[in-house]
Design a protein around this motif. Structure first.
Motif, PDB file in Angstrom:
ATOM      1  N   VAL A 106       0.849  -1.193   0.000  1.00  0.00           N
ATOM      2  CA  VAL A 106       0.000   0.000   0.000  1.00  0.00           C
ATOM      3  C   VAL A 106       0.888   1.249   0.000  1.00  0.00           C
ATOM      4  O   VAL A 106       1.564   1.546   0.981  1.00  0.00           O
ATOM      5  CB  VAL A 106      -0.961  -0.007   1.204  1.00  0.00           C
ATOM      6  N   LYS A 110       0.018   4.471  -0.576  1.00  0.00           N
ATOM      7  CA  LYS A 110      -0.664   5.761  -0.391  1.00  0.00           C
ATOM      8  C   LYS A 110       0.224   6.752   0.364  1.00  0.00           C
ATOM      9  O   LYS A 110       0.901   6.377   1.329  1.00  0.00           O
ATOM     10  CB  LYS A 110      -1.971   5.559   0.355  1.00  0.00           C
ATOM     11  N   VAL A 124      -8.029   0.288  -2.173  1.00  0.00           N
ATOM     12  CA  VAL A 124      -8.362  -0.255  -0.848  1.00  0.00           C
ATOM     13  C   VAL A 124      -9.135   0.718   0.034  1.00  0.00           C
ATOM     14  O   VAL A 124      -9.539   0.370   1.139  1.00  0.00           O
ATOM     15  CB  VAL A 124      -7.085  -0.745  -0.100  1.00  0.00           C
ATOM     16  N   MET A 161      -2.736  -6.220   7.696  1.00  0.00           N
ATOM     17  CA  MET A 161      -1.951  -5.038   7.390  1.00  0.00           C
ATOM     18  C   MET A 161      -0.619  -5.188   8.133  1.00  0.00           C
ATOM     19  O   MET A 161      -0.283  -6.268   8.610  1.00  0.00           O
ATOM     20  CB  MET A 161      -2.720  -3.776   7.814  1.00  0.00           C
ATOM     21  N   SER A 162       0.132  -4.096   8.252  1.00  0.00           N
ATOM     22  CA  SER A 162       1.453  -4.207   8.883  1.00  0.00           C
ATOM     23  C   SER A 162       1.385  -4.851  10.268  1.00  0.00           C
ATOM     24  O   SER A 162       2.237  -5.652  10.633  1.00  0.00           O
ATOM     25  CB  SER A 162       2.091  -2.823   9.014  1.00  0.00           C
ATOM     26  N   ARG A 205      -2.426  -6.525   2.783  1.00  0.00           N
ATOM     27  CA  ARG A 205      -2.234  -5.146   2.315  1.00  0.00           C
ATOM     28  C   ARG A 205      -1.295  -4.440   3.282  1.00  0.00           C
ATOM     29  O   ARG A 205      -1.691  -4.053   4.374  1.00  0.00           O
ATOM     30  CB  ARG A 205      -3.584  -4.414   2.291  1.00  0.00           C
ATOM     31  N   GLY A 234       1.488  -1.480   4.196  1.00  0.00           N
ATOM     32  CA  GLY A 234       2.064  -0.183   3.870  1.00  0.00           C
ATOM     33  C   GLY A 234       3.297   0.116   4.696  1.00  0.00           C
ATOM     34  O   GLY A 234       4.439  -0.069   4.255  1.00  0.00           O
ATOM     35  N   SER A 235       3.085   0.563   5.945  1.00  0.00           N
ATOM     36  CA  SER A 235       4.194   1.116   6.732  1.00  0.00           C
ATOM     37  C   SER A 235       5.338   0.142   7.000  1.00  0.00           C
ATOM     38  O   SER A 235       6.489   0.571   7.082  1.00  0.00           O
ATOM     39  CB  SER A 235       3.659   1.709   8.041  1.00  0.00           C
ATOM     40  N   ARG A 245       3.846   6.821   7.292  1.00  0.00           N
ATOM     41  CA  ARG A 245       3.348   7.652   6.202  1.00  0.00           C
ATOM     42  C   ARG A 245       3.652   9.116   6.451  1.00  0.00           C
ATOM     43  O   ARG A 245       3.512   9.607   7.561  1.00  0.00           O
ATOM     44  CB  ARG A 245       1.838   7.448   6.036  1.00  0.00           C
TER      45      ARG A 245
END
Ligand SMILES: *Cc1c(COP(=O)(O)O)cnc(C)c1O
Length: 246
Positions: free
Chosen positions: A46, A48, A91, A212-213, A228, A230-231, A237
Motif C-alpha cells: 500500500v 498511499k 483499498v 496489514m502491517s 495489504r 504499507g508502513s 506515512r
C-alpha cells in the motif's frame, strides 16, 4: 524527464529493500506456522501518500501489486507507471462519482460495500473496456466502527449477488480491516466464515483480503490470500498527502 519520474536515491532504495525483505520473511514464517505455501499469499504494497518514485523502486524490487486509497493520487501514479506491469488495488472508501476514473486503471477494488457502487463500477468498467475484480468489504465491527466502510456480514450475500450479476465485474471475494481493539485472530476467523459462506454460492470467489502491517500473521493464519501492507515496507506515512506532480 518529469520530476515525478526521478528515481529514488540509494538510501531510499536500501530502506525499501530492507522493509520488503522483512515483510516477505514475516509472510513466509506465518505461512510455515499455519501449514500454507507462500505462493498462496499475494503481497499488496500500500503506497498511499508515498511518491511515485517509491512505486517504481518497489516494482524494480519485484513488487507486482500496489494498493492506493484515494483516486486522485492513484490515477496520477498509475499514469506515471503506465510503462510498468503493475496491478493496482483500490483499498479505500470509494465514492460513486469516482468510479469512472478508477475503472481506467484499477484491477481490483477491495472496498465494494453497496449496490449503487457496484452499478457505477460496472458501467465504468464497460465504458473503459476493462474487467474489474470486486471484493465485498465486510464490517467486522457490525457497525461499531462507523465510517470505516463495509457491509455487515449478514449483508454480504446481497452485495455479492449484484457484483456476480453484472457484465463487466468479477466477484473476487471479501475484504476486511480488523476493528480497532479487537483480537485480530478472532476478527479474521469471522471473516473466514463469511468467505466460506460466500463460496457456497460463488465457488470462484476465493480472494480473502485481510491483514496489514500490524496483523498480517493473524490474517494469514485465518486464510488470507491477499495482505495489504504499507508502513512495514515504506516506513511511517508522511503527514502531508501526496500531491500529483502535474
Ligand atoms: C493504509 C491501509 C493499509 C496499510 O496499512 P499499514 O498499517 O500501513 O500496513 C491496508 N489496508 C487499508 C484499507 C489501508 O487503508
Amino acid at each position: 524527464m518529469a520530476a515525478a519520474l526521478t528515481p529514488v536515491g540509494a538510501d531510499r532504495l536500501s530502506q525499501l529493500t530492507t522493509g520488503l525483505a522483512a515483510v516477505r520473511q514475516r509472510i513466509g514464517a506465518a505461512c510455515r506456522s499455519s501449514g500454507r505455501r507462500p505462493e498462496e499469499v499475494t503481497l499488496v504494497v500500500v503506497t498511499k501518500y508515498f511518491p511515485v518514485s517509491d512505486v517504481r523502486a518497489l516494482h524494480q524490487l519485484g513488487v507486482d501489486h500496489v494498493g492506493e486509497s484515494r483516486d486522485q493520487e492513484a490515477a496520477g501514479k498509475a499514469a506515471d507507471c503506465a510503462d510498468l506491469s503493475l496491478r493496482w488495488h483500490f483499498v479505500g472508501q470509494l465514492q460513486t462519482n469516482k468510479a469512472r476514473s478508477v475503472a481506467r486503471y484499477v484491477d481490483v477494488v477491495h472496498s465494494v460495500d453497496r449496490p449503487a457502487l457496484v452499478t457505477a463500477l460496472d458501467t465504468a468498467a464497460e465504458r473503459a473496456g476493462r474487467r474489474i475484480s470486486c471484493l465485498v468489504q465486510v464490517d467486522l465491527a457490525d457497525g461499531a466502527a462507523a465510517g470505516r466502510g463495509g457491509v455487515a456480514p449478514s449483508g454480504v450475500a446481497a452485495v455479492a449477488d449484484v457484483v456476480a450479476g453484472s457484465g463487466s465485474l468479477r466477484l473476487g471475494g471479501v475484504m476486511a480491516v480488523a476493528p480497532l481493539g479487537a483480537d485480530p485472530a478472532r476478527a479474521f476467523g469471522r471473516l473466514a466464515e463469511v468467505a466460506a459462506s460466500l463460496r457456497t454460492d460463488h465457488p470462484a470467489a476465493s480472494m480473502v483480503s485481510a491483514g496489514m502491517s500490524g496483523d498480517l500473521e493473524a490474517a494469514i493464519g485465518a486464510g488470507a490470500t491477499h495482505v495489504r501492507v504499507g508502513s512495514s515496507v515504506l516506513g511511517s506515512r508522511p503527514p502531508l498527502r501526496y500531491r500529483p506532480n502535474r
